[in-house]
Design an enzyme around this catalytic site. Structure first.
Site, PDB file in Angstrom:
ATOM      1  N   LYS A  80       0.743  -1.190  -0.038  1.00 41.58           N
ATOM      2  CA  LYS A  80      -0.074  -0.158   0.044  1.00 41.58           C
ATOM      3  C   LYS A  80       0.921   1.100  -0.084  1.00 41.58           C
ATOM      4  CE  LYS A  80      -3.757   2.001   2.835  1.00 41.58           C
ATOM      5  NZ  LYS A  80      -4.843   1.850   3.918  1.00 41.58           N
ATOM      6  N   SER A 156      -9.521   2.249   3.466  1.00 43.31           N
ATOM      7  CA  SER A 156      -8.539   2.858   2.565  1.00 43.31           C
ATOM      8  C   SER A 156      -7.511   1.896   1.656  1.00 43.31           C
ATOM      9  CB  SER A 156      -7.721   3.781   3.026  1.00 43.31           C
ATOM     10  OG  SER A 156      -6.767   3.128   4.100  1.00 43.31           O
ATOM     11  N   SER A 180      -9.746   0.030   7.385  1.00 42.29           N
ATOM     12  CA  SER A 180      -9.271   0.189   6.249  1.00 42.29           C
ATOM     13  C   SER A 180      -8.463  -1.257   5.447  1.00 42.29           C
ATOM     14  CB  SER A 180      -8.121   1.185   6.113  1.00 42.29           C
ATOM     15  OG  SER A 180      -8.739   2.322   6.297  1.00 42.29           O
TER      16      SER A 180
END
Length: 478
Positions: A80, A156, A180
């Site tokens: 990420k 996210s 997330s």
């Protein structure tokens, strides 16, 4: 043999050991699949092709010499884009991070993966500084759900979830500050595990420092446990890290679960009810746990509403702190993040200390609750994956069923619980007592063994949607 992009990390390593596949073949297939899907899916903001192939060749040589570094040697893992990587930029999904500020050293989890021989090949998309539960940003555009391109994969860690669900690598590193990892895992039909706070060293901790956790995202629990074995190793850069726990999480999956006590909580005692299909899936899943010998009873953990209120205070306070650190660049932030910034700036001076004190009180109540139960089973989110453009920041204002675990540092997972009538995945959440990561993983594995997993999303990529094309300016080194 199954297509390469359908194979788990465990299956791939078995082929590496018998030389029926090589890491180079796997990475080449992954890069070709990414090329075919990148425009429609938009799961990656950076792809380092040349480095990925070099890493794969080095791994291939180690397997040939019988000197593999770990059970993930040669396995592609995506990262990420709020986790530092030596060989790729880190922009936190934000226009506010200029090219001059975006080079960060490997974060602890990334460094451990490199030490283990994993192939770090690309950075996945996220919203501006990981602040919301959809994955779209002024920098990267919109990321789509592999099961239906007209829907969000959540956020996210939406790029990470979409990548794993679409067969773009069996493993991904995500982060979770309020849901997330778990929400995109639920929306994308994969497995996501948020470890106990401090279990996986994390540096730098990012905008929402005291709430952020690093964890694995995968299609199988076994793969996630293999990843946990590596990323939970110590790193002195994280002052919040727990003492090293030598538990072999993958081996522990094979030990039996005895007399598991499960609190079934359809709404966590809140006034927000989950969609009927989610409630039905939760009941089916509870019966499956009972058939495995667990004792399941209806019970709501205490202080969840209190944790949500605390989350609202701390989330907006951290957003205001972030904007102050960015200076003039803060004007480029996503509008929804700017709204959080303004809310944070309106907080009374004592409000943050009060929230932290109340968090300790909530933790005491929940710790007492977990003397009677081993796990809580509940929804991940009240709705199925929403359509692109639906404003999840307003309804609800924050994730509903996940932030209490961040506030209290509890281990929690999102599991695939079957398809909804519209073909989109349904996720359920398993939450364990503080520091009992192994029980959450073991119960997750037992459930997945009994029910299966969603597999790889294939069909939607021929579907034409009415949504505008991604605004991502894709960057590539080769």
């Amino acid at each position: 043999m199954s297509p390469l992009h359908h194979m788990s990390a465990t299956e791939l390593v078995g082929h590496f050991a018998t030389r029926t596949l090589s890491p180079v073949e796997v990475v080449q297939a992954l890069l070709a699949r990414h090329e075919a899907l990148a425009k429609e899916l938009n799961a990656f903001c950076f792809m380092n092709r040349e480095s990925a192939l070099l890493q794969a060749r080095a791994s291939e040589a180690r397997w040939r010499a019988g000197k593999a570094l770990s059970t993930l040697d040669g396995i592609p893992v995506s990262i990420k884009d709020n986790l530092g990587t030596d060989d790729m930029p880190t922009r936190f999904g934000s226009l506010a991070v200029s090219p001059e500020r975006m080079q960060l050293p490997d974060s602890p989890a990334v460094r451990r993966l490199r030490d283990a021989g994993a192939v770090i090949f690309g950075k996945t998309t996220l919203p501006d500084f990981a602040h919301k539960i959809t994955t779209d940003s002024p920098l990267n555009g919109t990321t789509r759900n592999p099961w239906n391109l007209a829907h969000t994969p959540g956020g996210s860690s939406g790029g990470a979830a979409a990548a794993v669900a679409a067969g773009l690598g069996p493993l991904a590193l995500g982060t979770d500050g309020g849901g997330s990892i778990r929400i995109p895992a639920a929306f994308s039909g994969i497995y996501g595990f948020k470890p106990s706070f401090g279990r996986v060293p994390h540096h730098p901790r990012g905008a929402f420092a005291l709430l952020s956790h690093v964890g694995p995202m995968a299609r199988t629990v076994e793969d996630a446990a293999s990843l946990m074995n590596i990323i939970s190793r110590p790193d002195p850069r994280d002052w919040y890290a727990l003492p090293y726990d030598p538990t072999d999480y993958r081996a522990a999956l094979r030990t039996p679960l005895h007399h598991l006590r499960v609190a079934l909580s359809p709404s966590l005692g809140l006034d927000r009810q989950a969609a009927p299909e989610i409630q039905a899936a939760l009941k089916r899943s509870a019966r499956i746990l009972e058939s495995m010998g667990a004792h399941v009873e209806l019970a709501d953990p205490p202080a969840v509403l209190q944790c949500l209120q605390i989350h609202g205070v701390l989330w907006s306070a951290f957003a205001a702190r972030l904007a102050d650190s960015l200076g003039d660049a803060a004007h480029t932030l996503d509008a929804s993040l700017k709204a959080l910034v303004e809310a944070g700036r309106q907080l009374p001076p004592h409000c943050i200390l009060d929230a932290l004190a109340r968090r300790g009180d909530a933790g005491r109540e929940v710790n007492e609750f977990f003397t009677r139960y081993d796990l809580v089973m509940c929804p991940v989110h009240p709705t199925l994956p929403p359509a692109l453009g639906e404003d999840l920041q307003l309804n609800p204002p924050y994730p509903v069923y996940t932030p209490w675990c961040n506030q209290l540092g509890l281990p929690a997972a999102s599991l695939y619980a079957g398809p909804a009538d519209n073909g989109l995945p349904i996720g359920l959440q398993l939450v364990g007592r503080q520091y009992d990561d192994s029980t959450v993983l073991k119960a997750s594995h037992a459930f997945q063994q009994a029910t299966g997993h969603a597999g790889v999303a294939e069909h939607p990529f021929s579907v034409k949607t009415s949504q505008p094309a991604s605004t991502q300016r894709h960057r590539d080194t080769a």
